[in-house]
Design a protein around this motif. Structure first.
Motif, PDB file in Angstrom:
ATOM      1  N   VAL A  52      33.994  32.813  18.685  1.00  0.00           N
ATOM      2  CA  VAL A  52      34.131  32.359  20.244  1.00  0.00           C
ATOM      3  C   VAL A  52      35.834  31.861  20.193  1.00  0.00           C
ATOM      4  O   VAL A  52      36.220  31.336  19.390  1.00  0.00           O
ATOM      5  CB  VAL A  52      33.427  31.035  20.328  1.00  0.00           C
ATOM      6  N   GLN A  53      36.369  32.022  21.352  1.00  0.00           N
ATOM      7  CA  GLN A  53      37.607  31.773  21.497  1.00  0.00           C
ATOM      8  C   GLN A  53      37.734  31.393  23.278  1.00  0.00           C
ATOM      9  O   GLN A  53      37.230  31.928  24.000  1.00  0.00           O
ATOM     10  CB  GLN A  53      38.789  33.082  21.240  1.00  0.00           C
ATOM     11  N   VAL A  54      38.757  30.354  23.271  1.00  0.00           N
ATOM     12  CA  VAL A  54      38.881  29.862  24.900  1.00  0.00           C
ATOM     13  C   VAL A  54      40.300  30.025  25.130  1.00  0.00           C
ATOM     14  O   VAL A  54      41.196  29.533  24.201  1.00  0.00           O
ATOM     15  CB  VAL A  54      38.384  28.302  25.081  1.00  0.00           C
ATOM     16  N   LYS A  55      40.594  30.876  26.079  1.00  0.00           N
ATOM     17  CA  LYS A  55      42.148  31.349  26.244  1.00  0.00           C
ATOM     18  C   LYS A  55      42.546  31.059  27.867  1.00  0.00           C
ATOM     19  O   LYS A  55      41.353  31.046  28.701  1.00  0.00           O
ATOM     20  CB  LYS A  55      42.314  32.694  26.089  1.00  0.00           C
ATOM     21  N   LYS A  56      43.504  30.870  28.199  1.00  0.00           N
ATOM     22  CA  LYS A  56      44.113  30.756  29.486  1.00  0.00           C
ATOM     23  C   LYS A  56      44.299  31.933  29.965  1.00  0.00           C
ATOM     24  O   LYS A  56      44.734  33.207  29.544  1.00  0.00           O
ATOM     25  CB  LYS A  56      45.299  29.687  29.532  1.00  0.00           C
ATOM     26  N   PHE A  57      44.278  32.214  31.306  1.00  0.00           N
ATOM     27  CA  PHE A  57      44.517  33.235  32.301  1.00  0.00           C
ATOM     28  C   PHE A  57      45.221  32.806  33.603  1.00  0.00           C
ATOM     29  O   PHE A  57      44.973  31.747  33.984  1.00  0.00           O
ATOM     30  CB  PHE A  57      43.340  34.245  32.384  1.00  0.00           C
ATOM     31  N   GLU A  58      45.852  33.663  34.260  1.00  0.00           N
ATOM     32  CA  GLU A  58      46.543  33.466  35.769  1.00  0.00           C
ATOM     33  C   GLU A  58      45.317  33.688  36.661  1.00  0.00           C
ATOM     34  O   GLU A  58      44.891  34.857  36.998  1.00  0.00           O
ATOM     35  CB  GLU A  58      47.761  34.320  35.831  1.00  0.00           C
ATOM     36  N   THR A  59      45.049  32.589  37.432  1.00  0.00           N
ATOM     37  CA  THR A  59      43.762  32.907  38.224  1.00  0.00           C
ATOM     38  C   THR A  59      44.221  33.719  39.430  1.00  0.00           C
ATOM     39  O   THR A  59      43.392  34.383  40.139  1.00  0.00           O
ATOM     40  CB  THR A  59      43.247  31.510  38.704  1.00  0.00           C
ATOM     41  N   ASP A  60      45.557  33.897  39.804  1.00  0.00           N
ATOM     42  CA  ASP A  60      45.918  34.554  40.934  1.00  0.00           C
ATOM     43  C   ASP A  60      46.014  36.047  40.545  1.00  0.00           C
ATOM     44  O   ASP A  60      46.079  36.716  41.640  1.00  0.00           O
ATOM     45  CB  ASP A  60      47.575  33.973  41.496  1.00  0.00           C
ATOM     46  N   LEU A  61      46.349  36.404  39.176  1.00  0.00           N
ATOM     47  CA  LEU A  61      46.682  37.545  38.923  1.00  0.00           C
ATOM     48  C   LEU A  61      45.202  38.259  38.673  1.00  0.00           C
ATOM     49  O   LEU A  61      44.946  38.775  37.308  1.00  0.00           O
ATOM     50  CB  LEU A  61      47.235  37.586  37.533  1.00  0.00           C
ATOM     51  N   SER A  62      44.395  38.777  39.729  1.00  0.00           N
ATOM     52  CA  SER A  62      43.219  39.365  39.468  1.00  0.00           C
ATOM     53  C   SER A  62      42.807  39.671  40.889  1.00  0.00           C
ATOM     54  O   SER A  62      42.861  39.001  41.996  1.00  0.00           O
ATOM     55  CB  SER A  62      42.062  38.398  38.910  1.00  0.00           C
ATOM     56  N   PHE A  63      42.022  40.742  40.871  1.00  0.00           N
ATOM     57  CA  PHE A  63      41.221  41.290  42.079  1.00  0.00           C
ATOM     58  C   PHE A  63      39.635  41.157  41.926  1.00  0.00           C
ATOM     59  O   PHE A  63      39.070  41.620  42.701  1.00  0.00           O
ATOM     60  CB  PHE A  63      41.779  42.591  42.452  1.00  0.00           C
ATOM     61  N   SER A  64      39.425  40.386  40.861  1.00  0.00           N
ATOM     62  CA  SER A  64      37.715  40.423  40.404  1.00  0.00           C
ATOM     63  C   SER A  64      37.252  39.681  41.582  1.00  0.00           C
ATOM     64  O   SER A  64      36.059  40.030  41.897  1.00  0.00           O
ATOM     65  CB  SER A  64      37.679  39.775  39.190  1.00  0.00           C
ATOM     66  N   ALA A  65      37.830  38.655  42.208  1.00  0.00           N
ATOM     67  CA  ALA A  65      37.236  37.973  43.146  1.00  0.00           C
ATOM     68  C   ALA A  65      36.978  38.734  44.613  1.00  0.00           C
ATOM     69  O   ALA A  65      36.626  38.142  45.757  1.00  0.00           O
ATOM     70  CB  ALA A  65      37.776  36.424  43.705  1.00  0.00           C
ATOM     71  N   GLY A  66      37.467  40.078  44.395  1.00  0.00           N
ATOM     72  CA  GLY A  66      37.391  40.792  45.777  1.00  0.00           C
ATOM     73  C   GLY A  66      38.500  40.603  46.740  1.00  0.00           C
ATOM     74  O   GLY A  66      38.498  41.238  47.943  1.00  0.00           O
ATOM     75  N   ASN A  67      39.627  39.865  46.456  1.00  0.00           N
ATOM     76  CA  ASN A  67      40.775  40.050  47.170  1.00  0.00           C
ATOM     77  C   ASN A  67      41.444  41.417  47.117  1.00  0.00           C
ATOM     78  O   ASN A  67      41.424  42.178  46.370  1.00  0.00           O
ATOM     79  CB  ASN A  67      41.978  39.165  46.344  1.00  0.00           C
ATOM     80  N   LYS A  68      42.018  41.473  48.252  1.00  0.00           N
ATOM     81  CA  LYS A  68      42.953  42.822  48.521  1.00  0.00           C
ATOM     82  C   LYS A  68      44.171  42.816  48.204  1.00  0.00           C
ATOM     83  O   LYS A  68      44.852  43.804  47.941  1.00  0.00           O
ATOM     84  CB  LYS A  68      42.825  42.976  50.088  1.00  0.00           C
ATOM     85  N   TYR A  69      44.767  41.303  47.782  1.00  0.00           N
ATOM     86  CA  TYR A  69      46.075  41.477  47.342  1.00  0.00           C
ATOM     87  C   TYR A  69      46.242  40.439  46.629  1.00  0.00           C
ATOM     88  O   TYR A  69      45.395  39.303  46.470  1.00  0.00           O
ATOM     89  CB  TYR A  69      47.226  41.566  48.408  1.00  0.00           C
ATOM     90  N   SER A  70      47.342  40.105  45.837  1.00  0.00           N
ATOM     91  CA  SER A  70      47.498  38.949  44.945  1.00  0.00           C
ATOM     92  C   SER A  70      49.121  38.551  45.223  1.00  0.00           C
ATOM     93  O   SER A  70      50.023  39.334  44.819  1.00  0.00           O
ATOM     94  CB  SER A  70      47.300  39.227  43.442  1.00  0.00           C
TER      95      SER A  70
END
Length: 288
Positions: A195-213
């Motif tokens: 198990v590993q917990v790491k940080k990521f940029e929440t804005d840098l993703s299209f996974s939530a259905g966003n058309k742009y970032s």
């Protein structure tokens, strides 16, 4: 009439997304025998029409059987190459990724979902009922939040990335009863039992259905990591890319070439793509 047709369409759509066992051979044989005896009792002129009707009935028999089955579990598959969005009975939104499957109890009284593959969940808050996503190795419990679950059974790898709210992670291992509380911007990664917990940029993703970032002062090398995952190329970093910050908008429809062209203009560098090795090299721009 419109309501009737709409109801049929809904039933067909639900049935289409489910898998059912094949029609028993005895049922097919009995149906064929009935139709055959009916054909023989008719006049020769009408026999041909009845033969056609018999063939059509045999073709439709699996579909009729499919519609008559009442299951307690609903299963939704995405065999396409596009995201499939649907709403759960509690109004929570699911964006199901290609080659993935979600299943849940028809009554949905416990707000439990089983996932194979990858899906983004935007969960409606309910202080009295937890929302649980089960994979083959992990269990994710929330009250109301948005997160992405990715499971790769072949690689024994599961990753859960949290965008808002809070989640509680646990393993489906009776020997390990530890839980992990994850906050927005953190990913829980289970890789071959570790198990590993790491940080990521929440804005840098299209996974939530966003058309742009929209990215503001993000480290260039973090953006490289996002591009690597999205397009399958590896950047060869050097001194020209270290400690660089960029601000730009990336559209979901942007190609690799379009993004590199913008980055080239912003940073006054050139990017050279090696298609055979799937690598990208950063080069100093030659002065004209």
């Amino acid at each position: 009439m419109e309501n009737y047709e709409s109801d049929i369409e809904k039933r067909m759509e639900t049935a289409w997304g489910q898998d059912f066992p094949p029609v028993p051979k005895t049922q097919i044989k009995n149906s064929w025998s009935e139709l055959e005896s009916t054909i023989r009792s008719r006049s020769p002129k009408r026999s041909f029409k009845w033969a056609i009707a018999a063939a059509i009935m045999l073709l439709l028999l699996p579909a009729l059987y499919l519609l008559s089955v009442d299951r307690s579990t609903i299963e939704i598959n995405n065999y396409t190459q596009l995201d499939k969005e649907f709403i759960l009975p509690d109004s929570s939104i699911v964006i199901l990724k290609p080659n993935s499957t979600v299943s849940y109890n028809k009554k949905f009284s416990k707000r439990e979902v089983a996932l194979s593959g990858q899906a983004f969940f935007d969960v409606v808050k309910d202080s009295l009922k937890e929302f649980t996503v089960e994979t083959s190795r992990t269990s994710t419990r929330v009250l109301g939040t948005s997160f992405l679950v990715t499971e790769n059974e072949d690689l024994e790898k599961t990753e859960v990335s949290l965008y808002s709210g809070r989640i509680l992670m646990s393993l489906k291992d009776t020997e390990n009863r530890r839980s992990w509380a994850i906050i927005p911007g953190e990913s829980f990664l289970l890789d071959k039992g570790k198990v590993q917990v790491k940080k990521f940029e929440t804005d840098l993703s299209f996974s939530a259905g966003n058309k742009y970032s929209d990215l503001n002062n993000i480290e260039l090398e973090k953006l490289f990591h996002f591009i690597e995952e999205r397009f399958g190329y590896q950047f060869e970093t050097n001194e020209m890319t270290k400690n660089k910050l960029v601000t730009l908008r990336i559209n979901k429809s942007d190609s690799l070439g379009q993004i590199l062209k913008v980055l080239s203009l912003i940073n006054d560098v050139n990017f050279e793509i090696n298609e055979s090795e799937k690598t990208i090299v950063t080069l100093k721009k030659e002065k004209k």
